[in-house]
Design a protein around this motif. Structure first.
Motif, PDB file in Angstrom:
ATOM      1  N   ILE A  92       0.924  -1.267   0.081  1.00 44.45           N
ATOM      2  CA  ILE A  92       0.019  -0.085  -0.011  1.00 44.45           C
ATOM      3  C   ILE A  92       0.842   1.315   0.040  1.00 44.45           C
ATOM      4  CG2 ILE A  92      -1.731   1.183   1.167  1.00 44.45           C
ATOM      5  CD1 ILE A  92      -2.735  -1.393   2.355  1.00 44.45           C
ATOM      6  N   LEU A  93       1.138   1.828  -1.235  1.00 40.18           N
ATOM      7  CA  LEU A  93       1.926   3.183  -1.208  1.00 40.18           C
ATOM      8  C   LEU A  93       1.328   4.149  -0.809  1.00 40.18           C
ATOM      9  CD1 LEU A  93       2.882   2.538  -4.878  1.00 40.18           C
ATOM     10  CD2 LEU A  93       3.973   1.547  -2.944  1.00 40.18           C
ATOM     11  N   ASP A  94      -0.082   4.410  -0.939  1.00 39.29           N
ATOM     12  CA  ASP A  94      -1.025   5.572  -0.488  1.00 39.29           C
ATOM     13  C   ASP A  94      -2.286   5.171  -0.402  1.00 39.29           C
ATOM     14  OD1 ASP A  94      -1.312   7.875   0.828  1.00 39.29           O
ATOM     15  OD2 ASP A  94      -0.754   9.141  -1.165  1.00 39.29           O
ATOM     16  N   VAL A  95      -2.980   5.918   0.599  1.00 37.10           N
ATOM     17  CA  VAL A  95      -4.602   5.532   0.459  1.00 37.10           C
ATOM     18  C   VAL A  95      -5.089   6.765   1.232  1.00 37.10           C
ATOM     19  CG1 VAL A  95      -4.053   4.255   2.889  1.00 37.10           C
ATOM     20  CG2 VAL A  95      -6.282   4.223   1.522  1.00 37.10           C
ATOM     21  N   GLY A  96      -6.086   7.331   0.688  1.00 40.19           N
ATOM     22  CA  GLY A  96      -6.813   8.499   1.134  1.00 40.19           C
ATOM     23  C   GLY A  96      -8.186   8.730   0.655  1.00 40.19           C
ATOM     24  N   PRO A  97      -8.708   9.901   1.325  1.00 38.98           N
ATOM     25  CA  PRO A  97     -10.201  10.306   0.566  1.00 38.98           C
ATOM     26  C   PRO A  97     -10.134  10.700  -0.942  1.00 38.98           C
ATOM     27  CG  PRO A  97      -9.688  11.404   2.567  1.00 38.98           C
ATOM     28  CD  PRO A  97      -8.293  10.825   2.144  1.00 38.98           C
ATOM     29  N   ILE A  98     -11.141  10.776  -1.338  1.00 42.08           N
ATOM     30  CA  ILE A  98     -11.413  11.125  -2.927  1.00 42.08           C
ATOM     31  C   ILE A  98     -10.703  12.453  -3.078  1.00 42.08           C
ATOM     32  CG2 ILE A  98     -12.948  11.936  -4.597  1.00 42.08           C
ATOM     33  CD1 ILE A  98     -15.154  10.335  -3.116  1.00 42.08           C
ATOM     34  N   PRO A  99      -9.645  12.257  -3.891  1.00 41.27           N
ATOM     35  CA  PRO A  99      -8.517  13.367  -4.259  1.00 41.27           C
ATOM     36  C   PRO A  99      -9.204  14.710  -4.789  1.00 41.27           C
ATOM     37  CG  PRO A  99      -7.667  11.287  -5.093  1.00 41.27           C
ATOM     38  CD  PRO A  99      -9.303  11.148  -4.745  1.00 41.27           C
ATOM     39  N   GLN A 100      -8.993  15.743  -4.479  1.00 43.43           N
ATOM     40  CA  GLN A 100      -9.330  17.219  -5.039  1.00 43.43           C
ATOM     41  C   GLN A 100     -10.733  17.326  -4.810  1.00 43.43           C
ATOM     42  OE1 GLN A 100      -6.643  15.553  -6.843  1.00 43.43           O
ATOM     43  NE2 GLN A 100      -5.519  16.593  -5.591  1.00 43.43           N
ATOM     44  N   GLU A 101     -11.503  16.492  -4.019  1.00 44.92           N
ATOM     45  CA  GLU A 101     -12.884  16.966  -3.842  1.00 44.92           C
ATOM     46  C   GLU A 101     -13.142  16.817  -2.414  1.00 44.92           C
ATOM     47  OE1 GLU A 101     -15.140  13.713  -6.173  1.00 44.92           O
ATOM     48  OE2 GLU A 101     -13.972  13.702  -7.496  1.00 44.92           O
ATOM     49  N   ASP A 102     -13.151  18.125  -1.994  1.00 38.16           N
ATOM     50  CA  ASP A 102     -13.231  18.330  -0.545  1.00 38.16           C
ATOM     51  C   ASP A 102     -14.534  18.680  -0.068  1.00 38.16           C
ATOM     52  OD1 ASP A 102     -10.565  18.131  -0.111  1.00 38.16           O
ATOM     53  OD2 ASP A 102     -10.184  20.306  -0.898  1.00 38.16           O
ATOM     54  N   SER A 103     -15.408  18.758  -0.893  1.00 35.20           N
ATOM     55  CA  SER A 103     -16.926  18.767  -0.392  1.00 35.20           C
ATOM     56  C   SER A 103     -17.619  18.042  -1.423  1.00 35.20           C
ATOM     57  CB  SER A 103     -17.297  20.319  -0.333  1.00 35.20           C
ATOM     58  OG  SER A 103     -17.507  21.040  -1.590  1.00 35.20           O
ATOM     59  N   GLY A 104     -19.107  17.700  -1.134  1.00 33.41           N
ATOM     60  CA  GLY A 104     -19.817  16.925  -2.332  1.00 33.41           C
ATOM     61  C   GLY A 104     -20.741  15.922  -1.354  1.00 33.41           C
ATOM     62  N   PRO A 105     -21.631  15.406  -1.956  1.00 33.29           N
ATOM     63  CA  PRO A 105     -22.639  14.320  -1.298  1.00 33.29           C
ATOM     64  C   PRO A 105     -21.989  13.000  -1.329  1.00 33.29           C
ATOM     65  CG  PRO A 105     -23.060  14.633  -3.487  1.00 33.29           C
ATOM     66  CD  PRO A 105     -21.970  15.545  -3.269  1.00 33.29           C
ATOM     67  N   LEU A 106     -20.935  12.472  -1.370  1.00 35.31           N
ATOM     68  CA  LEU A 106     -20.428  11.297  -1.332  1.00 35.31           C
ATOM     69  C   LEU A 106     -19.328  11.466  -0.074  1.00 35.31           C
ATOM     70  CD1 LEU A 106     -19.720  10.052  -4.971  1.00 35.31           C
ATOM     71  CD2 LEU A 106     -21.249   9.389  -3.624  1.00 35.31           C
ATOM     72  N   ALA A 107     -19.739  10.308   0.599  1.00 32.25           N
ATOM     73  CA  ALA A 107     -18.532  10.269   1.783  1.00 32.25           C
ATOM     74  C   ALA A 107     -17.271  10.032   1.345  1.00 32.25           C
ATOM     75  CB  ALA A 107     -18.957   8.861   2.717  1.00 32.25           C
ATOM     76  N   GLY A 108     -16.287  10.628   1.550  1.00 32.41           N
ATOM     77  CA  GLY A 108     -15.106  10.704   1.115  1.00 32.41           C
ATOM     78  C   GLY A 108     -14.599  12.141   0.426  1.00 32.41           C
ATOM     79  N   GLN A 109     -15.679  12.808   0.415  1.00 29.14           N
ATOM     80  CA  GLN A 109     -15.597  14.265  -0.399  1.00 29.14           C
ATOM     81  C   GLN A 109     -15.679  15.238   0.904  1.00 29.14           C
ATOM     82  OE1 GLN A 109     -19.093  14.165  -2.972  1.00 29.14           O
ATOM     83  NE2 GLN A 109     -17.597  14.200  -4.648  1.00 29.14           N
ATOM     84  N   GLY A 110     -14.700  15.161   1.776  1.00 30.08           N
ATOM     85  CA  GLY A 110     -14.453  15.924   2.971  1.00 30.08           C
ATOM     86  C   GLY A 110     -14.842  15.429   4.265  1.00 30.08           C
ATOM     87  N   TRP A 111     -15.844  14.471   4.201  1.00 28.89           N
ATOM     88  CA  TRP A 111     -16.533  13.827   5.147  1.00 28.89           C
ATOM     89  C   TRP A 111     -16.554  12.622   5.244  1.00 28.89           C
ATOM     90  CZ3 TRP A 111     -21.289  11.681   4.942  1.00 28.89           C
ATOM     91  CH2 TRP A 111     -21.975  11.551   3.500  1.00 28.89           C
ATOM     92  N   GLY A 112     -17.056  11.774   6.436  1.00 29.66           N
ATOM     93  CA  GLY A 112     -17.301  10.498   6.463  1.00 29.66           C
ATOM     94  C   GLY A 112     -18.300  10.162   7.508  1.00 29.66           C
ATOM     95  N   TYR A 113     -18.502   9.015   7.969  1.00 25.53           N
ATOM     96  CA  TYR A 113     -19.606   8.539   9.010  1.00 25.53           C
ATOM     97  C   TYR A 113     -19.399   7.488   9.681  1.00 25.53           C
ATOM     98  CZ  TYR A 113     -21.433   5.245   5.437  1.00 25.53           C
ATOM     99  OH  TYR A 113     -21.615   4.158   4.667  1.00 25.53           O
ATOM    100  N   THR A 114     -19.808   7.543  10.628  1.00 23.72           N
ATOM    101  CA  THR A 114     -20.055   6.218  11.535  1.00 23.72           C
ATOM    102  C   THR A 114     -21.494   5.987  11.870  1.00 23.72           C
ATOM    103  OG1 THR A 114     -17.918   6.790  12.534  1.00 23.72           O
ATOM    104  CG2 THR A 114     -19.153   5.175  13.742  1.00 23.72           C
TER     105      THR A 114
END
Length: 417
Positions: A92-114
């Motif tokens: 695993i070289l790298d892993v992270g939220p959706i790149p360059q999408e800091d807001s939006g309706p999908l989890a990963g666009q600057g937010w997530g949920y439990t």
């Protein structure tokens, strides 16, 4: 950036992409991508419910979450030259939220949920104490998560895939289905069920169609549990810098991954207990020919943990033993002793003003450490939960002045039914 091989468009559903992944395990699901040993590449991953969970203050979407359709996985990815008996090396070289999408309706666009699932919809580790559906939204800033639903808490995430693995052989798949059905048959009406049998409804099987789709949909294993191929292991330390050695059961290995988490406590105790999100993974693959026999890894991957964990130096630990809440003694039951340790941590946090469900959500999402501390001293197993004290913006340790009282804010949304 490594070469993208499995791109996802955030404006389109999982089944409306250029390459369609899958949500079941079966050796006959065709590989969507082909790579070679030594290749590095990028894979986009969708949040496990494909956008069904919203960034709002209602938990009704968790109550009605479409569990039959999870997990939406990117893959299969065939590795040239991989054969049954090999070990597939995945870095695993790298892993992270959706790149360059800091807001939006999908989890990963600057937010997530439990989430906590209602008992009838799967429940969680502490479903007897928390039988209803709840949801917490977490906002990401850099590598830190905070929540309007759990004030006074901020922590660095250990971003990782909850699910990654290779395809099973026909023989291995048959063993899974037989043993899990045998378990179901011991209590077929149990809620939640003891296991999840093959379910054609909501199956996504890549490019399969027609009679092949129908056959595979009736045989394919659900992705909920971890198994010999890896699968839904929910290991928080399987992160950037990790090297994983997967057994290969089919030609090409057929690697798949998804269910990305921004953070998680050991055990993912609320079931939907990590901070769920979509995002990306940068991977490098290689092979050890005949490695399964050479190293005795005939089932279940071995791995080297990542090297980017947050450096928490102070912890407050809670222990539990294998005695039920009503005083019944159980013999070396480590599952029960970990439950009791978690409940003790929850009871403690409520003295600071948190509700019990807020405390439960903290344990599910924050990078707590869970340990088997004693498994030989009959009749009691001892398990421990380590809570990093630095995640709170107040002193959470016992002191002569009594517990600080946090303002619990609006609290955790609970489903309406």
């Amino acid at each position: 950036m490594p070469r993208p091989v499995f791109p996802l468009d955030s404006s389109r559903s999982f089944t409306d992409q250029q390459i369609v992944g899958h949500n079941r395990w079966h050796p006959d699901i065709p590989a969507q991508v082909h790579v070679k040993p030594g290749d590095s590449f990028r894979v986009d991953c969708r949040e496990w419910f494909d956008g069904a969970i919203r960034n709002d203050d209602s938990a009704d979407d968790i109550l009605n979450a479409p569990l039959a359709g999870v997990h939406v996985l990117s893959g299969p990815i065939a590795v040239s030259g991989a054969e049954p008996g090999d070990l597939l090396i995945v870095d695993i070289l790298d892993v992270g939220p959706i790149p360059q999408e800091d807001s939006g309706p999908l989890a990963g666009q600057g937010w997530g949920y439990t989430g906590v699932f209602a008992t009838r919809n799967g429940g969680g580790f502490l479903t007897e104490q928390f039988p209803d559906a709840y949801k917490v939204i977490w906002d990401f800033q850099g590598g830190t998560a905070t929540s309007r639903h759990v004030p006074g808490v901020a922590f660095t995430g250990i971003v990782h895939p909850g699910l990654m693995g290779t395809a099973p052989s026909h023989e291995l798949l048959g063993r899974w289905n037989a043993r899990e059905q045998a378990l179901i048959d011991t209590d077929p009406q149990r809620v939640p069920p003891l296991a999840l049998p093959p379910l054609p409804d909501s199956a996504i099987l890549g490019s399969l169609s027609g009679a092949d789709f129908d056959r595979v949909a009736g045989e394919a294993a659900r992705t909920a549990p971890p198994r010999e191929n890896g699968g839904n292991q929910d290991i928080k330390n399987l992160t950037k810098g990790s090297r994983v050695f997967y057994p290969v059961f089919v030609d090409g290995a057929h690697l798949s991954m998804g269910d990305l988490h921004f953070s998680q406590g050991d055990g993912e105790i609320t079931f939907c207990g990590a901070i769920e999100m979509g995002g990306f993974m940068d991977l490098h693959v290689d092979l050890i020919k005949g490695g399964m026999q050479t190293y005795g890894v005939t089932e279940n991957a071995i791995f080297m943990p990542g090297n980017t964990d947050p450096q928490y130096s102070q912890w407050l630990a809670f222990s539990g033993t294998s005695v039920t809440l009503d005083g019944e003694q159980r013999y070396l039951d480590s599952h029960l002793s970990y439950q009791r340790a978690c409940l003790h941590a929850i009871d403690y946090l409520t003295t600071f003003g948190y509700s019990a469900i807020q405390a439960y959500m903290i344990l599910g999402a924050a990078p707590i450490e869970g340990r088997l501390s004693g498994v030989v001293d009959i009749p009691n197993s001892c398990s421990t939960v380590y809570l990093p004290t630095a995640i709170f913006d107040f002193d959470v340790t016992p002191g002569p002045g009594g517990p600080h009282q946090v303002d619990p804010g609006q609290g955790v949304p609970k489903a309406s039914a």
